[in-house]
Design a protein around this motif. Structure first.
Motif, mmCIF file in Angstrom:
data_model
loop_
_atom_site.group_PDB
_atom_site.id
_atom_site.type_symbol
_atom_site.label_atom_id
_atom_site.label_comp_id
_atom_site.label_asym_id
_atom_site.label_seq_id
_atom_site.Cartn_x
_atom_site.Cartn_y
_atom_site.Cartn_z
ATOM 1 N N ALA A 38 38.023 35.449 37.954
ATOM 2 C CA ALA A 38 37.588 36.050 39.242
ATOM 3 C C ALA A 38 37.818 35.644 40.495
ATOM 4 O O ALA A 38 37.689 34.301 40.681
ATOM 5 N N GLY A 39 38.242 36.289 41.721
ATOM 6 C CA GLY A 39 38.473 35.889 42.826
ATOM 7 C C GLY A 39 37.219 35.924 43.726
ATOM 8 O O GLY A 39 37.821 36.447 45.165
ATOM 9 N N GLU A 40 36.098 35.658 43.478
ATOM 10 C CA GLU A 40 34.872 35.941 44.602
ATOM 11 C C GLU A 40 34.006 34.862 44.248
ATOM 12 O O GLU A 40 33.599 34.132 43.160
ATOM 13 N N THR A 98 38.690 48.424 55.698
ATOM 14 C CA THR A 98 37.761 48.388 54.278
ATOM 15 C C THR A 98 38.455 47.246 53.450
ATOM 16 O O THR A 98 39.173 47.629 52.443
ATOM 17 N N GLY A 99 38.097 46.098 53.728
ATOM 18 C CA GLY A 99 38.328 44.820 53.306
ATOM 19 C C GLY A 99 39.734 44.518 53.621
ATOM 20 O O GLY A 99 40.494 45.225 54.459
ATOM 21 N N GLY A 100 39.974 42.896 53.553
ATOM 22 C CA GLY A 100 41.455 42.752 53.909
ATOM 23 C C GLY A 100 42.503 43.445 53.161
ATOM 24 O O GLY A 100 43.477 43.494 53.747
ATOM 25 N N TYR A 124 52.202 33.840 44.630
ATOM 26 C CA TYR A 124 51.762 34.593 45.744
ATOM 27 C C TYR A 124 50.550 35.310 44.988
ATOM 28 O O TYR A 124 50.208 35.425 43.818
ATOM 29 N N TRP A 125 49.532 35.832 46.221
ATOM 30 C CA TRP A 125 48.563 36.662 45.644
ATOM 31 C C TRP A 125 49.179 38.048 45.300
ATOM 32 O O TRP A 125 50.258 38.464 45.611
ATOM 33 N N VAL A 126 48.619 38.506 43.870
ATOM 34 C CA VAL A 126 49.145 39.543 43.131
ATOM 35 C C VAL A 126 49.560 40.685 43.872
ATOM 36 O O VAL A 126 50.491 41.504 43.360
ATOM 37 N N MET A 170 52.588 34.591 55.234
ATOM 38 C CA MET A 170 51.796 33.444 55.003
ATOM 39 C C MET A 170 50.518 33.511 54.441
ATOM 40 O O MET A 170 49.618 34.428 54.964
ATOM 41 N N ASN A 171 50.026 32.604 53.590
ATOM 42 C CA ASN A 171 48.378 32.790 52.977
ATOM 43 C C ASN A 171 48.082 31.582 52.851
ATOM 44 O O ASN A 171 48.483 30.835 51.870
ATOM 45 N N SER A 172 47.531 30.904 53.669
ATOM 46 C CA SER A 172 46.945 29.567 53.898
ATOM 47 C C SER A 172 45.499 29.290 54.065
ATOM 48 O O SER A 172 45.181 29.769 55.166
ATOM 49 N N THR A 233 47.445 38.390 62.667
ATOM 50 C CA THR A 233 46.523 37.335 62.313
ATOM 51 C C THR A 233 45.665 38.108 61.638
ATOM 52 O O THR A 233 44.891 39.003 62.153
ATOM 53 N N MET A 234 45.331 37.911 60.179
ATOM 54 C CA MET A 234 44.449 38.935 59.463
ATOM 55 C C MET A 234 43.343 37.822 58.910
ATOM 56 O O MET A 234 43.843 36.739 58.379
ATOM 57 N N ASN A 235 42.298 38.266 58.672
ATOM 58 C CA ASN A 235 41.130 37.698 57.947
ATOM 59 C C ASN A 235 40.077 38.594 57.675
ATOM 60 O O ASN A 235 40.373 39.699 57.359
ATOM 61 N N TRP A 246 31.143 44.364 50.398
ATOM 62 C CA TRP A 246 30.696 44.883 51.730
ATOM 63 C C TRP A 246 32.224 45.544 52.173
ATOM 64 O O TRP A 246 32.103 46.767 52.907
ATOM 65 N N ARG A 247 33.344 44.961 51.915
ATOM 66 C CA ARG A 247 34.394 45.572 52.100
ATOM 67 C C ARG A 247 34.751 45.690 53.803
ATOM 68 O O ARG A 247 35.024 46.761 54.245
ATOM 69 N N ILE A 248 34.684 44.530 54.228
ATOM 70 C CA ILE A 248 35.098 44.677 55.678
ATOM 71 C C ILE A 248 36.388 43.423 55.688
ATOM 72 O O ILE A 248 36.155 42.164 55.380
HETATM 73 C C1 LIG Z 1 44.717 36.020 49.570
HETATM 74 C C2 LIG Z 1 43.980 37.298 49.635
HETATM 75 N N1 LIG Z 1 43.901 38.247 50.536
HETATM 76 C C3 LIG Z 1 43.334 39.129 50.682
HETATM 77 C C4 LIG Z 1 42.222 39.551 49.834
HETATM 78 C C5 LIG Z 1 41.624 40.873 49.647
HETATM 79 O O1 LIG Z 1 40.451 40.453 50.451
HETATM 80 P P1 LIG Z 1 39.304 41.922 50.425
HETATM 81 O O2 LIG Z 1 38.310 41.673 49.352
HETATM 82 O O3 LIG Z 1 38.527 41.541 51.933
HETATM 83 O O4 LIG Z 1 40.118 43.119 50.435
HETATM 84 C C6 LIG Z 1 42.252 38.441 48.842
HETATM 85 C C7 LIG Z 1 41.089 38.808 47.478
HETATM 86 O O5 LIG Z 1 40.996 38.267 46.548
HETATM 87 C C8 LIG Z 1 42.980 37.510 48.782
HETATM 88 O O6 LIG Z 1 42.795 36.567 47.525
#
Ligand SMILES: Cc1ncc(COP(=O)(O)O)c(C=O)c1O
Length: 400
Positions: A38-40, A98-100, A124-126, A170-172, A233-235, A246-248
């Motif tokens: 899980a990624g949380e 609604t979430g990243g 990379y993130w899937v 980029m994802n760091s 620039t995303m966060n 919460w999905r923000i």
């Molecule tokens: C690298 C990365 N970006 C974005 C997200 C998505 O985030 P959110 O849950 O806010 O949609 C995740 C969630 O696993 C992530 O690992």
């Protein structure tokens, strides 16, 4: 005529969700399974944030909001970028989604035409390549190596860029490797980007607050101000404030791009949940001590997992700078046999046999575009992590 859209044939289901699902099924059948897929964060959302949401409901903040987000949240985002990243964004340069995930999706949807390329460093993130595919673009993978700490080199970036490149993602710190780029490493990549004026950068800084030791987080527009005009620039609050449900998510960038993303979102979900937006205002503006506390816990877990994995025969696990993942190599185990006679030919075989033999669920590196490796999420208790790593040691020790 097929009923389902052609776009669907370009998309794969999420491997990380598949692993969690499989682990749940085994558990339901009475197996003793430790899920490390899980990624949380396993922490609860801080109380001050929960209270802000409850107060918002009581005040009647329960209506549609502007598509790009409520003004107090856009102001809080602009203030966060100034305070933490030394970046000047006006509230109208920000957007809440609604979430990243939705932010990333909107950015690709708003900019990609068929044939446009997006450079994605592997592993990379899937979701990046799948989102690019849905939006009609083409993912171009730039491989990294364990020797380079899973980080994109300027030479690999240069090689991946073509006249059709629209974005570099980029994802760091990274999901899945935990690798995070230093200021000097970002500057070296920025130098390549400065020579390629048609390439924009989408930087996914979701794990910004989870870096360990004396590592100093930096983001690309901060390191190279000349890229500010072509950087998104995303966060988000999901990982830093334990607010995945919460999905923000949010981003900031040039107004024209933000307006285009607003247009897409306006025809899709409109504004994010009003209550969750008020909770996010408190997360960003309220006390930040929660972050330091959790960071210390995560660092302890990272050190435990890295140390125990490196004592497992045939596993080599680098020490990642951040996030809550490790990405060990199982290359030395390819070709080995399990006691039941099954030959491990791929990292997929490795994770399947590990789950079968010891009930430990991890995700194969091939799902993230670089293997033979596997990803462990250490967002779970030290006790479970210790037990899981003991089982991994036993499993690798049983291979011949
Ligand atoms: C690298 C990365 N970006 C974005 C997200 C998505 O985030 P959110 O849950 O806010 O949609 C995740 C969630 O696993 C992530 O690992």
């Amino acid at each position: 005529m097929a009923f389902l859209a052609d776009a669907l044939s370009r998309v794969k289901p999420s491997a990380t969700i598949a692993v969690s699902q499989k682990a749940r099924e085994l558990k339901a059948n009475g197996r003793d399974v430790i899920g490390l897929g899980a990624g949380e964060p396993d922490f609860d959302t801080p109380d001050n944030v929960k209270h802000a949401a409850i107060e918002a409901i009581r005040r009647g903040e329960t209506k549609y909001t502007p598509v790009s987000g409520i003004v107090p949240l856009r102001e809080a985002i602009a203030a966060k970028f100034k305070r933490e990243n030394n970046l000047d964004y006006k509230p109208e340069q920000t957007i809440v989604g609604t979430g990243g995930k939705q932010i990333l999706f909107n950015a690709f949807m708003a900019t990609l035409n068929p044939g446009d390329e997006v450079v994605i460093p592997a592993p990379y993130w899937v979701s990046y390549p799948e989102m690019v595919a849905i939006c009609g673009g083409t993912a171009v993978f730039a491989e990294t190596s364990i020797e380079d700490g899973f980080k994109l080199t300027p030479a690999a970036l240069e090689k991946a860029i073509t006249p059709k490149t629209k974005w570099l993602v980029m994802n760091s710190p990274s999901n899945p490797s935990g690798a995070a780029y230093t200021e000097a490493e970002l500057k070296a990549l920025a130098d390549v980007l400065l020579k390629n004026e048609h390439v924009w950068t989408l930087t996914d800084d979701m794990y910004e607050h989870l870096t360990y030791g004396d590592f100093a987080f930096r983001t690309i527009a901060e390191v190279e101000p000349a890229l500010y005009g072509r950087t998104l620039t995303m966060n988000g609050v999901s990982k830093a404030y334990a607010m995945t449900g919460w999905r923000i998510g949010y981003a900031a960038g040039p107004v024209e791009l933000i307006k285009a993303m607003d247009m897409i979102q306006g025809q899709q979900t409109s504004g994010a949940c009003s209550i969750a937006q008020w909770a996010a205002v408190e997360a960003l503006n309220g006390p930040q001590d929660f972050i330091a506390r959790n960071k210390a816990i995560f660092q302890g877990r990272r050190d435990l997992v890295v140390s125990m994995l490196n004592q497992a025969r045939g596993i080599s696990c680098p020490v990642p700078e951040g996030a809550f993942y490790v990405y060990p190599s199982c290359a030395a185990l390819i070709g080995k046999k399990t006691p039941s006679g099954k030959v491990i030919e791929t990292d997929q075989d490795f994770v399947t046999e590990l789950l079968e033999a010891e009930g430990v669920a991890v995700v194969q590196g091939s799902a993230f575009g670089l293997g033979p490796n596997f990803r462990i999420s250490y967002a779970t208790s030290e006790e479970l992590l210790e037990e899981a790593c003991t089982r991994i040691q036993r499993f690798t020790g049983s291979l011949s």
